[in-house]
Design a protein around this motif. Structure first.
Motif, mmCIF file in Angstrom:
data_model
loop_
_atom_site.group_PDB
_atom_site.id
_atom_site.type_symbol
_atom_site.label_atom_id
_atom_site.label_comp_id
_atom_site.label_asym_id
_atom_site.label_seq_id
_atom_site.Cartn_x
_atom_site.Cartn_y
_atom_site.Cartn_z
ATOM 1 N N HIS A 8 5.383 -9.679 -3.691
ATOM 2 C CA HIS A 8 6.045 -8.398 -3.943
ATOM 3 C C HIS A 8 7.486 -8.589 -4.409
ATOM 4 O O HIS A 8 7.849 -8.227 -5.523
ATOM 5 C CB HIS A 8 5.988 -7.522 -2.680
ATOM 6 N N TYR A 40 0.651 -9.135 -1.428
ATOM 7 C CA TYR A 40 1.161 -8.004 -0.636
ATOM 8 C C TYR A 40 2.138 -8.479 0.434
ATOM 9 O O TYR A 40 2.108 -8.030 1.576
ATOM 10 C CB TYR A 40 0.016 -7.192 -0.025
ATOM 11 N N TRP A 56 8.603 -2.518 2.594
ATOM 12 C CA TRP A 56 7.589 -1.687 3.260
ATOM 13 C C TRP A 56 7.694 -1.715 4.782
ATOM 14 O O TRP A 56 6.903 -1.086 5.469
ATOM 15 C CB TRP A 56 6.190 -2.143 2.865
ATOM 16 N N SER A 67 2.062 3.097 -0.894
ATOM 17 C CA SER A 67 2.848 2.044 -1.531
ATOM 18 C C SER A 67 1.960 0.914 -2.036
ATOM 19 O O SER A 67 2.189 0.375 -3.131
ATOM 20 C CB SER A 67 3.897 1.500 -0.572
ATOM 21 N N TYR A 71 1.776 0.060 -5.936
ATOM 22 C CA TYR A 71 2.146 -1.296 -6.335
ATOM 23 C C TYR A 71 1.005 -1.950 -7.119
ATOM 24 O O TYR A 71 1.215 -2.517 -8.198
ATOM 25 C CB TYR A 71 2.499 -2.124 -5.100
ATOM 26 N N ASN A 74 0.680 -0.341 -10.515
ATOM 27 C CA ASN A 74 1.765 -0.755 -11.398
ATOM 28 C C ASN A 74 1.544 -2.177 -11.921
ATOM 29 O O ASN A 74 1.760 -2.438 -13.112
ATOM 30 C CB ASN A 74 3.111 -0.660 -10.674
#
Length: 124
Positions: A8, A40, A56, A67, A71, A74
């Protein structure tokens, strides 16, 4: 097939989206197929360490789900827009024990797999 790990917000740039995508573009141009492994996490994720990204940490369970969805979406849009479609996408890394980011583990009776309290997210 090249396996590319995506974190991330890593401390070092080479596992972040920009570096991973640039590498994927080069590999794709050379004819390699891509396995995108989304961790993640901001660092290595494995069966004993499924740590949420720092961004997060304070999210509620519904916010965390949102989220994670945003994510993932995206990331996939970035790959699509770059013209690199992974052969496969691995959701989480070594998540045989689950990728609940700590929400369920605190509420399960260890070794028995039974819910120990009613205020557990519905997926546990």
């Amino acid at each position: 097939v090249l396996r590319l790990r995506l974190w991330h917000t890593p401390a070092e740039p080479w596992h972040g989206i920009d570096s991973v995508l640039a590498f994927a573009e080069r590999a794709d141009a050379l004819g390699f197929k891509i396995l995108l492994d989304i961790h993640y996490s901001d660092t290595w994720a494995d069966p004993e360490h499924q740590t949420k990204p720092a961004a997060w940490q304070s999210l509620t369970y519904p916010q965390l789900l949102d989220s994670m969805y945003r994510y993932t979406n995206n990331v996939m849009l970035r790959f699509r827009d770059a013209g690199v479609i992974p052969e496969a996408v691995q959701i989480g890394n070594e998540v045989g024990g689950g990728m609940d980011q700590g929400y369920c583990a605190e509420r399960m009776e260890v070794g028995r797999g039974k819910l120990s309290e009613p205020a557990v997210p519905p997926h546990c």
